[in-house]
Design a protein around this motif. Structure first.
Motif, short mmCIF file in Angstrom:
data_model
loop_
_atom_site.label_atom_id
_atom_site.label_comp_id
_atom_site.label_asym_id
_atom_site.label_seq_id
_atom_site.Cartn_x
_atom_site.Cartn_y
_atom_site.Cartn_z
N GLY A 1 -4.88 9.75 -0.09
CA GLY A 1 -4.72 9.08 0.77
C GLY A 1 -4.84 7.69 1.36
O GLY A 1 -4.60 7.19 1.96
N ALA A 2 -6.16 7.33 0.84
CA ALA A 2 -6.87 6.43 0.49
C ALA A 2 -6.34 5.06 0.16
O ALA A 2 -6.26 5.38 -1.23
CB ALA A 2 -8.50 6.01 0.82
N THR B 1 -8.33 -7.98 -1.28
CA THR B 1 -8.21 -8.79 -0.15
C THR B 1 -7.21 -10.18 -0.01
O THR B 1 -6.97 -10.66 0.40
CB THR B 1 -9.62 -8.81 0.36
OG1 THR B 1 -10.72 -9.32 -0.74
CG2 THR B 1 -10.24 -7.91 0.65
N SER B 2 -7.43 -10.81 -1.59
CA SER B 2 -6.47 -12.04 -1.50
C SER B 2 -5.29 -12.62 -1.36
O SER B 2 -4.32 -12.98 -1.33
CB SER B 2 -7.09 -12.64 -3.15
OG SER B 2 -6.79 -11.93 -3.82
N LYS C 1 -9.85 1.99 2.75
CA LYS C 1 -10.31 2.08 4.09
C LYS C 1 -8.67 3.23 4.12
O LYS C 1 -8.55 3.37 2.91
CB LYS C 1 -9.26 0.58 4.73
CG LYS C 1 -7.47 0.26 4.72
CD LYS C 1 -7.64 -1.00 5.02
CE LYS C 1 -5.63 -0.78 5.23
NZ LYS C 1 -5.22 -2.00 6.50
N PHE C 2 -9.21 3.83 5.00
CA PHE C 2 -8.32 5.10 5.46
C PHE C 2 -8.56 5.08 6.46
O PHE C 2 -10.29 5.44 6.92
CB PHE C 2 -9.30 6.42 4.69
CG PHE C 2 -8.59 7.43 5.06
CD1 PHE C 2 -7.48 8.11 4.03
CD2 PHE C 2 -9.57 8.69 5.44
CE1 PHE C 2 -6.85 9.35 4.04
CE2 PHE C 2 -9.09 10.09 5.19
CZ PHE C 2 -7.58 10.22 5.04
N THR D 1 -14.89 4.12 8.72
CA THR D 1 -14.79 2.21 8.29
C THR D 1 -14.97 1.87 6.32
O THR D 1 -14.63 2.37 5.80
CB THR D 1 -16.39 2.03 7.77
OG1 THR D 1 -17.24 2.94 9.98
CG2 THR D 1 -17.21 0.85 8.54
N PRO D 2 -14.22 0.78 7.10
CA PRO D 2 -13.03 0.29 5.86
C PRO D 2 -14.59 -0.20 4.80
O PRO D 2 -15.71 -0.65 5.28
CB PRO D 2 -12.63 -1.07 6.07
CG PRO D 2 -12.05 -0.32 7.60
CD PRO D 2 -13.17 -0.14 8.21
N ASP D 3 -14.82 -0.32 3.41
CA ASP D 3 -15.54 -1.15 2.81
C ASP D 3 -14.79 -1.99 1.39
O ASP D 3 -13.92 -2.06 1.57
CB ASP D 3 -16.12 0.50 1.76
CG ASP D 3 -17.19 -0.30 1.86
OD1 ASP D 3 -18.15 -1.10 1.57
OD2 ASP D 3 -18.56 0.58 0.70
#
Length: 92
Positions: free
Chosen positions: A38-39, A44-45, A73-74, A78-80
């Motif tokens: 479920g991540a 991003t754009s 993200k999950f 921490t998001p990457d």
């Protein structure tokens, strides 16, 4: 007539598939090496373009050729981000 329509659709999807670009991978916990179910994997754009990892932590995201920045993200982690460049027909 139906056979011609089906053949046309098959050829259309074959051509589309031949020029698709994909990013595939598996998301795992760095400490336990267990898959993360479920991540979110988002462009991003345009955050409306994305996918979610499956029960094995696997994901696939089909994108246009070019340079893309992805957000992973999950909840509780921490998001990457990762920047990738895709060429026509390439799978990473």
């Amino acid at each position: 007539m139906i056979n011609k329509t089906l053949l046309s659709l098959f050829l259309l999807f074959s051509v589309i598939g031949a020029f698709s670009q994909s990013i595939k991978g598996q998301i795992t916990d760095a400490g336990t090496n267990q898959p993360i179910i479920g991540a979110y994997i988002l462009l991003t754009s345009d955050p409306s373009i994305g996918t979610v990892s499956d029960v094995n932590g696997n994901y696939q995201l089909d994108l246009s050729p070019g340079k893309h920045k992805l957000l992973f993200k999950f909840t509780g982690m921490t998001p990457d981000t990762l920047t990738v460049s895709l060429s026509a027909g390439e799978t990473l």
